[in-house]
Structures are given as structure tokens and as C-alpha cells.
Design an enzyme around this catalytic site. Sequence first.
Site, PDB file in Angstrom:
ATOM      1  N   ILE A   1     -49.953 -24.045  66.459  1.00  0.00           N
ATOM      2  CA  ILE A   1     -49.189 -25.030  67.240  1.00  0.00           C
ATOM      3  C   ILE A   1     -50.001 -25.508  68.461  1.00  0.00           C
ATOM      4  O   ILE A   1     -49.906 -26.674  68.850  1.00  0.00           O
ATOM      5  CB  ILE A   1     -47.813 -24.442  67.669  1.00  0.00           C
ATOM      6  CG1 ILE A   1     -46.967 -25.423  68.463  1.00  0.00           C
ATOM      7  CG2 ILE A   1     -47.947 -23.165  68.469  1.00  0.00           C
ATOM      8  CD1 ILE A   1     -46.461 -26.576  67.685  1.00  0.00           C
TER       9      ILE A   1
ATOM     10  N   LYS B   1     -40.764 -21.346  71.638  1.00  0.00           N
ATOM     11  CA  LYS B   1     -39.487 -20.889  71.100  1.00  0.00           C
ATOM     12  C   LYS B   1     -39.748 -19.958  69.931  1.00  0.00           C
ATOM     13  O   LYS B   1     -40.772 -20.133  69.279  1.00  0.00           O
ATOM     14  CB  LYS B   1     -38.602 -22.049  70.657  1.00  0.00           C
ATOM     15  CG  LYS B   1     -39.222 -23.129  69.766  1.00  0.00           C
ATOM     16  CD  LYS B   1     -39.922 -22.803  68.491  1.00  0.00           C
ATOM     17  CE  LYS B   1     -39.208 -22.129  67.374  1.00  0.00           C
ATOM     18  NZ  LYS B   1     -40.087 -21.914  66.181  1.00  0.00           N
TER      19      LYS B   1
HETATM   20  N1  LIG Z   1     -42.364 -25.949  69.220  1.00  0.00           N
HETATM   21  C1  LIG Z   1     -42.808 -26.104  67.997  1.00  0.00           C
HETATM   22  O1  LIG Z   1     -42.791 -27.201  67.445  1.00  0.00           O
HETATM   23  C2  LIG Z   1     -43.394 -24.918  67.277  1.00  0.00           C
HETATM   24  C3  LIG Z   1     -44.015 -25.107  66.045  1.00  0.00           C
HETATM   25  C4  LIG Z   1     -44.633 -24.013  65.440  1.00  0.00           C
HETATM   26  C5  LIG Z   1     -44.583 -22.768  66.041  1.00  0.00           C
HETATM   27  N2  LIG Z   1     -43.935 -22.608  67.227  1.00  0.00           N
HETATM   28  C6  LIG Z   1     -43.893 -21.292  67.877  1.00  0.00           C
HETATM   29  O2  LIG Z   1     -45.200 -21.027  68.384  1.00  0.00           O
HETATM   30  C7  LIG Z   1     -45.527 -19.645  68.246  1.00  0.00           C
HETATM   31  C8  LIG Z   1     -46.794 -19.535  67.425  1.00  0.00           C
HETATM   32  O3  LIG Z   1     -46.584 -20.061  66.145  1.00  0.00           O
HETATM   33  P1  LIG Z   1     -47.837 -20.502  65.221  1.00  0.00           P
HETATM   34  O4  LIG Z   1     -47.336 -20.802  63.877  1.00  0.00           O
HETATM   35  O5  LIG Z   1     -48.652 -21.520  65.900  1.00  0.00           O
HETATM   36  O6  LIG Z   1     -48.602 -19.098  65.163  1.00  0.00           O
HETATM   37  P2  LIG Z   1     -50.029 -18.709  64.594  1.00  0.00           P
HETATM   38  O7  LIG Z   1     -50.788 -19.904  64.126  1.00  0.00           O
HETATM   39  O8  LIG Z   1     -49.806 -17.570  63.671  1.00  0.00           O
HETATM   40  O9  LIG Z   1     -50.764 -18.205  65.910  1.00  0.00           O
HETATM   41  C9  LIG Z   1     -50.340 -17.162  66.708  1.00  0.00           C
HETATM   42  C10 LIG Z   1     -51.526 -16.746  67.571  1.00  0.00           C
HETATM   43  O10 LIG Z   1     -51.147 -15.577  68.273  1.00  0.00           O
HETATM   44  C11 LIG Z   1     -52.294 -14.744  68.457  1.00  0.00           C
HETATM   45  N3  LIG Z   1     -51.911 -13.356  68.114  1.00  0.00           N
HETATM   46  C12 LIG Z   1     -51.851 -12.329  68.993  1.00  0.00           C
HETATM   47  N4  LIG Z   1     -51.472 -11.207  68.391  1.00  0.00           N
HETATM   48  C13 LIG Z   1     -51.313 -11.514  67.084  1.00  0.00           C
HETATM   49  C14 LIG Z   1     -50.954 -10.733  65.953  1.00  0.00           C
HETATM   50  N5  LIG Z   1     -50.672  -9.424  66.041  1.00  0.00           N
HETATM   51  N6  LIG Z   1     -50.890 -11.367  64.763  1.00  0.00           N
HETATM   52  C15 LIG Z   1     -51.147 -12.680  64.652  1.00  0.00           C
HETATM   53  N7  LIG Z   1     -51.503 -13.466  65.694  1.00  0.00           N
HETATM   54  C16 LIG Z   1     -51.580 -12.884  66.907  1.00  0.00           C
HETATM   55  C17 LIG Z   1     -53.408 -15.280  67.584  1.00  0.00           C
HETATM   56  O11 LIG Z   1     -54.389 -15.847  68.459  1.00  0.00           O
HETATM   57  P3  LIG Z   1     -55.809 -15.117  68.710  1.00  0.00           P
HETATM   58  O12 LIG Z   1     -56.162 -14.424  67.440  1.00  0.00           O
HETATM   59  O13 LIG Z   1     -56.680 -16.251  69.048  1.00  0.00           O
HETATM   60  O14 LIG Z   1     -55.616 -14.169  69.850  1.00  0.00           O
HETATM   61  C18 LIG Z   1     -52.765 -16.377  66.760  1.00  0.00           C
HETATM   62  O15 LIG Z   1     -53.604 -17.488  66.604  1.00  0.00           O
HETATM   63  C19 LIG Z   1     -44.287 -18.990  67.628  1.00  0.00           C
HETATM   64  O16 LIG Z   1     -43.488 -18.450  68.646  1.00  0.00           O
HETATM   65  C20 LIG Z   1     -43.566 -20.154  66.946  1.00  0.00           C
HETATM   66  O17 LIG Z   1     -42.148 -19.950  66.868  1.00  0.00           O
HETATM   67  C21 LIG Z   1     -43.358 -23.670  67.848  1.00  0.00           C
END
Ligand SMILES: NC(=O)c1ccc[n+]([C@@H]2O[C@H](COP(=O)([O-])OP(=O)(O)OC[C@H]3O[C@@H](n4cnc5c(N)ncnc54)[C@H](OP(=O)(O)O)[C@@H]3O)[C@@H](O)[C@H]2O)c1
Length: 323
Positions: free
Chosen positions: A11, A92
Site C-alpha cells: 500500500i 486501517k
Molecule cells: N487504506 C487502504 O486502502 C489499504 C489498502 C491495503 C492495505 N491497507 C492496510 O495497510 C497495511 C499493510 O497492508 P499491505 O497489504 O500493504 O501489506 P504488505 O504488502 O504485506 O506489507 C506489510 C509490510 O510490513 C512489514 N512487516 C513487518 N513485519 C512483518 C511480518 N512479520 N510479516 C510481513 N510483513 C511485515 C514488511 O515491510 P519490511 O519487510 O520492509 O519491513 C511488509 O512490506 C494493513 O494494515 C492493511 O490493512 C490499507
Amino acid sequence: MNLGVLGTAGIAHHSFVPAVAKTDHEVTAIASRSEERANSFATDHGIPQAFGSYEELLESDVDAVYLPLPNALHAEWTKRAADHGLHVLCEKPLAVDAEEAREMGDYCDQQGVTLMEAMMFRYYPRTERMVEAANELGEIRSVDAGFHSSLRRWPAGTRFDPDLGGGCLLDVGVYAIEVARLFLGDPERVVARVADPEETGVETQVSGILAFSGGRTAQIDCSFRLQDAQYCRVEGTDGRLHADRAFSVGTDPSEFELRLPGRQVTESFDSADPYALELERFVEYAETGQRPRTDAREAARTLAVVDGLRKSEEIGEWVKMPE
Ligand SMILES: NC(=O)c1ccc[n+]([C@@H]2O[C@H](COP(=O)([O-])OP(=O)(O)OC[C@H]3O[C@@H](n4cnc5c(N)ncnc54)[C@H](OP(=O)(O)O)[C@@H]3O)[C@@H](O)[C@H]2O)c1
């Protein structure tokens, strides 16, 4: 405002960081658990500083952090950022349950920093206009809202990890609950089917009924398995509002329909970047000290419904909501 981003999340890469570039604010630092990922993200987005740990970023010269970590890590890193006097724009759902959201809010209040949940559709002009238009509906008696996200990586990633706050209720169900609360207030009782038909370890299909005073109701639906859909229908004694792609339109134009006896109007909205709009409001709240529309108390009310729906599945009955 100088912002730091914790984690190289999808995101952040696809939506938030490109949105910041459309504002007067700047992402000046990115942190990752891996220095290599931080450097590569910094290069992709022209960010001046990259850190191989989140803590190093918190100690650097930023004014606020954007926190797009897996849901179960929001509380810990919000508190750590607050310890450094940094304002927090947290993705969120703010927390994994209502109690955790309230704790985060109290903690940030004590540290004197602003905490805002990045529930971006609440700051989107179409939503604001729908709330106004709802005044024409007479008494609002029911809301039907749903968000289905047919995940391509099935069943993989943080959304399927119960220890990281996975499941469709926290991921997309919160939007449907939030919009129901926006038009009807807080429910008195809730009941739900919270299902994991494929035994992934998290719920992947949920239907719930929220009961409000005076016989008013909301039906909310969320899923990781059904084809993509986002809808919201608000029914009043004098008319109806309807929006498709009700929560996340990206930068596409959007619209809603208002139907009253003898009159049907479609209101259209030019393309806008909801993440940029949300950021502008966050900065305004942080600079003025005003409470965000989507503060921790508001997030806790939506998460209390999530808690209630899960409890209902567990006990097989309606759950009375706390006052
Ligand atoms: N507002 C919106 O439109 C929207 C849309 C999508 C998601 N979201 C929210 O944004 C957040 C992230 O979602 P996403 O889909 O973007 O997540 P994602 O791509 O899976 O990324 C999460 C990031 O968190 C870090 N991380 C730290 N500990 C981790 C662990 N144990 N396992 C996996 N990743 C870990 C990683 O960064 P590093 O490896 O670089 O440290 C990873 O890149 C969630 O809370 C989601 O609900 C909001």
C-alpha cells in the site's frame, strides 16, 4: 511535513508514497527490516534516507510516521513512534480489537501526539456528500454494505496469518461496519456467521446483522473468496442512496445515486487521490491538535463491532454491545 514510512508495504509503494508526491509534504525516510529493501524502495521513490530498522527511522529527523505494517504490529509501533514524539498516521484497522485501539489512543494522548486511522474513504468528497444527501432520506432505517476482495495469493501472506491480525473482518469488513455506523450510529446488538470454509486459519467469509435502536438494521458482508465488490445502500423512509466501489476507488472518478419518489439523481465526482486528501487532513490535525475524524475512539467503536461479530459466531447467539 517530513514523513517517515515504516515498512516497504504494498500500500505504501502503490498508493501512499505516490500520493504524498501530489502534496506539499514529503516522505524523507523509509525503513524496512531489510536494509536492501529499504534502499531499493528509496531508489524507486526518490526518498533521501533509508534505514535497515524501524527504530533507526524513529530516531531520525521526521515529524510523523505513516504505519502500513501488518495489523497486529500497529499498536507496538504506534506506541514506539509516540515515545519519540512523532505523530502517527496508522493504516486501517487501527488495532486488532477495540481494547487495543483505546489503549493506543490513550497512549498517544499522554504523549501529546496525534494518532489517526488511515480510513481514507471517510475523507473522500463522495462520502462527505453522501452524508449530506442522507438528510433527504427521511428516517434512515437500513444500510446494506459489503466489501469482497478476491485475494489472488490464496491462502498466503499476512491476511491469512492469525498472529498478524489476518482475516477478512479486519481487512475489509471494517469498511462495511464503518459505513453502517456512519449512517446509523452504534449498534445495540450484533449477530454473525463468521466462516472459514476452506480452513485457512482465518475467517474468509462473514455476514453479519447489526441491530440499532428503533428496529433499524444494517447487513454487512465481507469475503476473501467472492468476486471483487464494494457496495453501500442506505435506505430511508423517503428514499435511497446507493454507491458502488463505495470505499476504494483509487484515483478513478466516482458517483452515487440518490432515488427519491419521482426523482433520481446521479452525482459524479472527478478523479481525486484519496490518500493525498487523507494526508492533508492528518497534517492539519497534527498541526492544530484537533482530534481526527477517524481517531482511536472512532476506530474502537468499529472494532467493538468486529469483536461482537466474532463473539456471536463463538456462542451462536446475538451479542449485546457494550454501552
Ligand atoms: N487504506 C487502504 O486502502 C489499504 C489498502 C491495503 C492495505 N491497507 C492496510 O495497510 C497495511 C499493510 O497492508 P499491505 O497489504 O500493504 O501489506 P504488505 O504488502 O504485506 O506489507 C506489510 C509490510 O510490513 C512489514 N512487516 C513487518 N513485519 C512483518 C511480518 N512479520 N510479516 C510481513 N510483513 C511485515 C514488511 O515491510 P519490511 O519487510 O520492509 O519491513 C511488509 O512490506 C494493513 O494494515 C492493511 O490493512 C490499507
